[in-house]
Design an enzyme around this catalytic site. Structure first.
Site, mmCIF file in Angstrom:
data_model
loop_
_atom_site.group_PDB
_atom_site.id
_atom_site.type_symbol
_atom_site.label_atom_id
_atom_site.label_comp_id
_atom_site.label_asym_id
_atom_site.label_seq_id
_atom_site.Cartn_x
_atom_site.Cartn_y
_atom_site.Cartn_z
ATOM 1 N N GLU A 1 20.941 -60.386 -56.092
ATOM 2 C CA GLU A 1 20.246 -61.671 -56.315
ATOM 3 C C GLU A 1 20.107 -61.909 -57.806
ATOM 4 O O GLU A 1 19.758 -60.999 -58.553
ATOM 5 C CB GLU A 1 18.816 -61.672 -55.751
ATOM 6 C CG GLU A 1 18.718 -61.876 -54.288
ATOM 7 C CD GLU A 1 17.273 -61.911 -53.784
ATOM 8 O OE1 GLU A 1 16.361 -62.323 -54.541
ATOM 9 O OE2 GLU A 1 17.068 -61.520 -52.629
ATOM 10 N N GLU B 1 14.144 -55.774 -51.380
ATOM 11 C CA GLU B 1 12.974 -55.680 -52.257
ATOM 12 C C GLU B 1 11.752 -55.028 -51.612
ATOM 13 O O GLU B 1 10.701 -55.680 -51.456
ATOM 14 C CB GLU B 1 12.602 -57.079 -52.769
ATOM 15 C CG GLU B 1 13.677 -57.711 -53.616
ATOM 16 C CD GLU B 1 13.294 -59.092 -54.156
ATOM 17 O OE1 GLU B 1 12.243 -59.627 -53.795
ATOM 18 O OE2 GLU B 1 14.075 -59.635 -54.949
#
Ligand code: IFM
Length: 456
Positions: free
Chosen positions: A369, A175
């Site tokens: 995720e 991320e």
């Protein structure tokens, strides 16, 4: 909309036999042992020591003590029946100064962990960087400096040299969007900088680090490579031109800024001019082909034109008035304990929109995720969340999107950054209150175990 009463729910649809089922964690959120065996400090050690930065005043210096208790955690992986375990390597545990001398004890820890994961019959999937910048590099400017990308490539070489004989899949970064936006534009995460659009070099330097890492790993013949980028659909708050424009802008910030350079070898219009360095040359490195593209998905975002009357809070984060958009609540859907909207169909939409946008340039996708925070051991709401998202994922596959794996965030409750220990994302409960850190599988763990059994 998303939840069926548990007993009337039909079994999950069948996923391909070689689909990779896994769970994810990250070093800073679980390891603890912050001052042990020569680990150097990271940007998060400093940030969490500053008053008021972490909502419950905690730090991750103990976290869930995975550093010492990893055999129990690996036993849980085995019991759950997953095929893959995504964890991250702490850069400053391996290189305490971020560069230079190697901390043998730190590298030994990951060596033991990888051995133990392999012995459990689970594939290790390390992420090489999950937000915990070595403090020594942070103090030299961190990701605002191009040099950090080159130090990262050296660190990747060290880790790959030690673990590469047993690791078949690598994730370069987790991320980069959040480290850019939350860490450097808004200051809600480490290193706490509030640079707004002057944070853009942080995005570019992370993408460069990704490209350099791919180069290092490819030159070593190191297996299958991907990244874990966070993405989500951005929905206009209304049909007005202003709201649609703001939603498109947010889509650039969250999605295209991090996907276009990797998948198309270019930045969205107007961005490259704002970045330092030989951007065109860097883009060649950044866009080297990947074996798969990792997506972290939690929720869609409803975005409108700047509007002081709209609640400017988004997942605990205040959108400053200088931003050319406002974030609106997604109404009429269930919400997690973190107040995140539960909208499984948004995952189908996201995957289909990526396939449509990037076509053949999009490699097979892995959901690296997906998960939710809820309290309690009897976490029916988490079961509903996972069930809904897996069906949504399957619908995207039916629509022709090539998805090869799905990792739940997270194996166990852990230290949720600026929220501290307040948000529990785990399939396994951790006893913080009693101070024992004992692990207890929740109802969702048993549900997933059963679902995976049924897939075999
Ligand atoms: O806990 C985080 C993780 O570190 C990165 N992705 C989102 C998760 C939930 O907020």
């Amino acid at each position: 909309m998303t939840t069926l009463p548990p007993r009337s729910r039909s079994p999950l649809p069948r996923f391909p036999a070689n689909f990779l089922w896994g769970v994810s964690t990250s070093a800073h959120q679980i390891e603890g042992a912050a001052a042990e065996d020569g680990r150097g400090k990271s940007s998060w050690d400093l940030f969490s020591a500053l008053p008021g930065k972490i909502k419950d005043g905690s730090s991750a210096s103990v976290a869930v003590d995975h550093y010492h208790r990893y055999p129990e955690d690996v036993a849980l992986l085995k019991e759950l029946g997953v095929g893959g375990y995504r964890f991250s390597v702490s850069w400053s545990r391996v290189l305490p100064e971020g560069a230079g001398p190697i901390n043998k004890a730190g590298l030994d820890f990951y060596d033991r962990l990888v051995d133990s994961v392999c012995e459990a019959g689970v594939r290790p999937v390390p992420t090489l960087f999950h937000w915990d910048t070595p403090l020594a590099l942070e103090e030299k400017g961190g990701w605002l400096e191009r040099d950090t990308a080159h130090r990262f490539a050296e660190y990747v070489e060290v880790v790959a040299e030690r673990l590469g004989d047993r690791v078949g899949r690598w994730i370069t970064l987790n991320e980069p969007a959040e480290l850019t936006m939350l860490g450097h534009a808004l200051g809600e995460h480490a290193p706490g900088k509030q640079l707004l659009f002057d944070a853009l070099p942080v995005a570019h330097h992370q993408l460069l680090a990704h490209g350099l890492a791919v180069q290092v790993l490819r030159s070593r013949g190191s297996g299958s490579l991907g990244i874990a980028n966070s993405h989500g659909p951005t929905w206009p708050a209304s049909d007005s031109e202003e709201d649609r424009g703001a939603a498109d802008f947010y889509d650039v910030l969250l999605n295209r800024l991090f996907a276009d350079p990797i998948l198309l070898g270019e930045y969205p219009e107007g961005i490259a001019e704002m970045l330092p360095g030989p951007v065109a040359e860097d883009l060649e490195l950044i866009s080297q082909p990947l074996d798969w593209y990792g997506m972290n998905f939690y929720q869609p975002t409803r975005v409108g034109a700047p509007n002081p009357a709209v609640s400017a809070e988004f997942a605990g984060i205040t959108v400053p008035p200088e931003m050319p958009f406002s974030v609106h609540p997604v109404e009429g859907v269930p919400r997690t304990a973190f107040d995140w909207a539960v909208v499984p169909e948004a995952l189908t939409e996201l995957l289909v929109s990526f396939r449509d946008r990037y076509g053949d340039r999009l490699p097979p996708v892995v959901i690296t995720e997906n998960g939710c925070s809820y309290d309690g051991l009897d976490d029916q709401a988490r079961i509903d969340y996972l069930d809904g998202h897996l069906r949504a994922l399957h619908r995207a596959m039916d629509a022709g999107v090539d998805v090869r794996g799905y990792f739940v965030w997270s194996l166990m409750d852990n230290w949720e950054w600026a929220e501290g220990y307040r948000q529990r994302f785990g399939l396994v409960h951790i006893d913080y209150e009693g101070g024992t850190l004992d692990r207890t599988p929740k109802a969702s763990f048993r549900w997933l175990q059963e679902a995976l059994r049924a897939q075999r």
